[in-house]
Write an enzyme that holds these catalytic residues in place. Sequence first.
Site, PDB file in Angstrom:
ATOM      1  N   SER A   1       0.843  -1.188   0.000  1.00  0.00           N
ATOM      2  CA  SER A   1       0.000   0.000   0.000  1.00  0.00           C
ATOM      3  C   SER A   1       0.877   1.236   0.000  1.00  0.00           C
ATOM      4  O   SER A   1       2.091   1.157   0.209  1.00  0.00           O
ATOM      5  CB  SER A   1      -0.904   0.032   1.250  1.00  0.00           C
ATOM      6  OG  SER A   1      -1.754  -1.091   1.311  1.00  0.00           O
TER       7      SER A   1
ATOM      8  N   SER B   1      -3.690  -3.552  -3.153  1.00  0.00           N
ATOM      9  CA  SER B   1      -2.978  -2.353  -2.707  1.00  0.00           C
ATOM     10  C   SER B   1      -3.955  -1.320  -2.148  1.00  0.00           C
ATOM     11  O   SER B   1      -5.008  -1.067  -2.725  1.00  0.00           O
ATOM     12  CB  SER B   1      -2.195  -1.741  -3.874  1.00  0.00           C
ATOM     13  OG  SER B   1      -1.433  -0.639  -3.445  1.00  0.00           O
TER      14      SER B   1
ATOM     15  N   ASP C   1      -4.265   2.522  -1.608  1.00  0.00           N
ATOM     16  CA  ASP C   1      -3.630   3.747  -2.067  1.00  0.00           C
ATOM     17  C   ASP C   1      -4.510   4.931  -1.678  1.00  0.00           C
ATOM     18  O   ASP C   1      -5.490   5.251  -2.371  1.00  0.00           O
ATOM     19  CB  ASP C   1      -3.433   3.696  -3.587  1.00  0.00           C
ATOM     20  CG  ASP C   1      -2.789   2.381  -4.024  1.00  0.00           C
ATOM     21  OD1 ASP C   1      -1.707   2.066  -3.520  1.00  0.00           O
ATOM     22  OD2 ASP C   1      -3.386   1.672  -4.861  1.00  0.00           O
TER      23      ASP C   1
END
Length: 400
Positions: A279, A317, A319
């Site tokens: 991340s 991920s 973000d």
Amino acid sequence: MKSSRIVSMTVITVALCCTLSPDFTVRADEPQEHRVRARELGIVIGSYPTGPLNAITDVSGVKVGHTTLIRGEGPLKPGEGPVRTGVTVVIPRDDVWHKKVPAGSFVLNGTGEMTGLAWVAESGFLEYPIALTNTLNVPRVANGVMNWMIKRYPAIGITDDTLTPVVAECDDSRLNDSQGRHVSEQDVMAALDGASTGPVKEGTVGAGTGMVSYGFKGGIGTASRKVPEKEGGYTVGVLVNANHGRRPELVVAGIPVGRIYGANGPVTQEARPGLSEGSIIIVVATDAPLDSRQLTRLAKRAALGLARTGSTARHGSGDFILAFSTANVIPHYPAEPTYSLLHMADTRLNPLITATIEATEEAILNALTMATTVVGRDNRRIEAISLSRLRAVLAHQSVP
């Protein structure tokens, strides 16, 4: 192909690149290199100049603080260690509770958490510090922020409003005893009390202590841009906690360094869901007079800076991007029914958009070049990117 963004490569570096094969990898027993920021390696991103510190603290009044926790070694003992973690805080301005800052956010991929964003979206402002830490430590860090705020503003929850802290997380369990939740409320308060407006420590520090990015040791990075006076003379600063990306994806100043550099180590190649996707948290600060809607637009553009380093915002991920402006003050309880704010025309946003993209890209590279090799739980070793190897790759690729 010659890159216009690679400068100041020495003759020694060029000679070195000719002696290294493309599949060269850093040996685990190499001594730690002296770490430097991307610009000291001759990597110049974009066209706008940096601020004096090339950091988020170039935006006047912004403070950053860290608490870093490193102790223990050897096999993982869940709840006990080894510990490779910490907390990083960003304070938008002194007395931000009473002098709130306009804010906006953007979630590129939501496999993660940044608490408090619902209130930022609803209110259009930020009224407390931002804290970054590891995934399982979010509740304890939130408690630390609340304790710090209540100590400063004892009427909170009694005769004053309550608060919903902004705490952003990345998973550091590849190196850290995550179940131990070792960041205490006292650690958070120490980071807040020690936050300063000066140079920002980067790499293996604070929330970045256990982070891995593009198969290398990651962590905290920062950068800034100053737009020309004719375009307003404003500053944009960015701070990241980089824990994202896979080795083949890494791009440095337009050069596919990840593909040239060499294969990942066994730990960073692990494919178990949640362990290798990673991340990134991005915090954008500016002194330009922007409202919440415009700051949300700026936050979206930070994703382009992330993409320029090679990220594809993979399924696993997280973000998260938060942007705020220090140019205006939103009062806590306005005495009058109306108040005035300075507001930039949307047609003048382009320089700030470019500055945000450039500063985000460079902040991520600074996180990589400033990070140090870390041996964590179960003797897992995550190597920092070799600066000599990086110089060689860049020099070789920039030769016509």
